[in-house]
Design a protein around this motif. Sequence first.
Motif, mmCIF file in Angstrom:
data_model
loop_
_atom_site.group_PDB
_atom_site.id
_atom_site.type_symbol
_atom_site.label_atom_id
_atom_site.label_comp_id
_atom_site.label_asym_id
_atom_site.label_seq_id
_atom_site.Cartn_x
_atom_site.Cartn_y
_atom_site.Cartn_z
ATOM 1 N N PRO A 216 0.944 -1.363 -0.067
ATOM 2 C CA PRO A 216 -0.082 -0.166 -0.165
ATOM 3 C C PRO A 216 0.892 1.272 0.117
ATOM 4 C CG PRO A 216 -0.680 -1.519 1.633
ATOM 5 C CD PRO A 216 0.606 -2.068 1.313
ATOM 6 N N ALA A 217 0.467 2.301 -0.747
ATOM 7 C CA ALA A 217 1.228 3.566 -1.022
ATOM 8 C C ALA A 217 1.544 4.192 0.536
ATOM 9 C CB ALA A 217 0.181 4.417 -1.703
ATOM 10 N N GLU A 218 0.620 4.072 1.477
ATOM 11 C CA GLU A 218 1.216 4.743 3.040
ATOM 12 C C GLU A 218 2.201 4.135 3.316
ATOM 13 O OE1 GLU A 218 -2.137 3.521 2.152
ATOM 14 O OE2 GLU A 218 -3.260 5.508 2.003
ATOM 15 N N GLU A 219 2.225 2.884 3.225
ATOM 16 C CA GLU A 219 3.311 1.862 3.899
ATOM 17 C C GLU A 219 4.523 2.221 3.392
ATOM 18 O OE1 GLU A 219 3.385 -2.624 3.860
ATOM 19 O OE2 GLU A 219 1.370 -2.419 4.941
ATOM 20 N N THR A 220 4.648 2.332 1.944
ATOM 21 C CA THR A 220 5.747 2.448 1.117
ATOM 22 C C THR A 220 6.393 4.216 1.718
ATOM 23 O OG1 THR A 220 4.887 1.580 -0.870
ATOM 24 C CG2 THR A 220 7.017 2.462 -1.178
ATOM 25 N N ALA A 221 5.420 4.926 1.775
ATOM 26 C CA ALA A 221 6.012 6.325 2.055
ATOM 27 C C ALA A 221 6.474 6.379 3.541
ATOM 28 C CB ALA A 221 4.691 7.387 2.057
ATOM 29 N N ALA A 222 5.627 5.585 4.501
ATOM 30 C CA ALA A 222 6.250 5.463 5.644
ATOM 31 C C ALA A 222 7.628 4.822 5.889
ATOM 32 C CB ALA A 222 5.208 4.596 6.529
ATOM 33 N N ALA A 223 7.893 3.809 4.997
ATOM 34 C CA ALA A 223 8.884 2.948 5.095
ATOM 35 C C ALA A 223 10.212 4.147 4.345
ATOM 36 C CB ALA A 223 8.816 1.882 4.067
ATOM 37 N N LEU A 224 9.855 4.789 3.461
ATOM 38 C CA LEU A 224 10.870 5.665 2.753
ATOM 39 C C LEU A 224 10.870 7.118 3.706
ATOM 40 C CD1 LEU A 224 9.814 5.591 -0.780
ATOM 41 C CD2 LEU A 224 11.688 4.386 0.180
ATOM 42 N N ARG A 225 9.935 7.084 4.675
ATOM 43 C CA ARG A 225 9.994 8.428 5.762
ATOM 44 C C ARG A 225 9.896 9.720 4.731
ATOM 45 N NH1 ARG A 225 14.170 5.339 6.992
ATOM 46 N NH2 ARG A 225 15.607 6.854 6.047
ATOM 47 N N VAL A 226 8.927 9.624 3.616
ATOM 48 C CA VAL A 226 8.513 10.931 2.946
ATOM 49 C C VAL A 226 7.214 10.976 2.906
ATOM 50 C CG1 VAL A 226 10.588 10.797 1.644
ATOM 51 C CG2 VAL A 226 8.568 9.810 0.668
ATOM 52 N N PRO A 227 6.316 12.193 2.641
ATOM 53 C CA PRO A 227 4.923 12.306 2.855
ATOM 54 C C PRO A 227 4.440 11.676 1.481
ATOM 55 C CG PRO A 227 6.056 14.461 3.047
ATOM 56 C CD PRO A 227 7.115 13.303 2.889
ATOM 57 N N LEU A 228 2.935 11.079 1.520
ATOM 58 C CA LEU A 228 2.638 10.573 0.174
ATOM 59 C C LEU A 228 1.799 11.843 -0.484
ATOM 60 C CD1 LEU A 228 1.472 8.126 -1.263
ATOM 61 C CD2 LEU A 228 -0.384 7.959 0.180
#
Length: 380
Positions: A216-228
Amino acid sequence: MPEQASGPQTPTSQRVGESRLPGVSRIVAVASGKGGVGKSTVSTNLASALHALGQRVGYADVDIYGPSAPIMLGVDGQPKPADSQGDMISPLEAHGMKVMSMGFFLNDSAPVVWRGPMVMSATKQFLHGVVWGDLDYLVVDLPPGTGDIPLTLAQEVTVDGAVIVTTPQDLALADVDRSVSMLAKVNAPVLGMVQNMSGYVCPHCSTRDDIFGGRPAEETAAALRVPLLGEIPIVEAIREGGDSGVPIVVGQPDHPASRAFLDLASKVQVAIERRAGASGSPEPDEIIHDKSRGVVRISWTDGATTEYALRGLRGWCPCATCQGHAGEVTFVETDDPKLTGAEGVGRYSVRFIWEDGHSTGMYPYDYLRQIADYPECKPS
Ligand code: ADP
């Protein structure tokens, strides 16, 4: 004896000054970890959406390995010299935007065998040798990965923000993570990520289906520590728009996918302006780790000094590992934390490196100012 921590300079020597192209207000770079994720599709539509929002837009396609502007924006030909000396060239125009592409200069059938220095000088030409005129935004479509071009771009001009394109299939995020770190190192602030090909939308019934599954997009953004910043579905009309040289935002502005691109463009605008405003805020001048007192002391450019007990600094670490992915930042107790270093990340935050290996916390400057008043941060 107080010890100077290693910051807030950038970890590399590629410090970028305030170096602007004449007439160009903001530069937005679009990057990806690897090819084929739809970076050019997103960047052409993002540029078109910024134009649709009333902005004066230029588009620089510096992806020498796969220049796609000629096809995706339906523009081809040789740009003409802008002056009699032939030092400067005029960009071509498409859909109301000024466009330059490496594709205008490459022979279709010839493989690209340019070496690093040629790539770098071509990138410089694209920036300084083109009469861009007055632009609100210059959108730069970078090649995938972390090669010479992003580095040259950031060394030559101030990049106001970078947008990272991913897909749900980027299950191993190492490539994307490398791109995010590289952009941060060269002072190109990462505004956030957009997940492309985020589910399939049936053209007949408009039902959305996550046919490929993936992260999921939110998970990727959190893993990369950047906003979605947004999610763009797989839509046949997006591909058709790219193939026919008329981005969907131009050809079908009311299509839900076009609205997603317009929403992305608004978020990019807001993020850039917020950062531009923030850049007038105080920045750390000096970061001192006073080991004997167990305190970090920061002197700021506005003359203020703030101090942090290590327990408080570590406990208010804002990273996803310490905080999970949702909600407000809370204090997380760590037993006797020991600091080993600090370094500047981009132009807006400091990363602290701890003896137990923890180093994912990026503390924005304004957050550092805020937590200095928290009781846990007060030196005893
Ligand atoms: P990249 O620049 O990352 O190499 P492209 O933008 O060239 O990728 O996209 C690769 C292919 O995928 C193109 O044919 C493009 O039309 C298609 N594509 C990209 N994004 C979408 C999307 N959201 N829906 C449908 N097709 C897409």
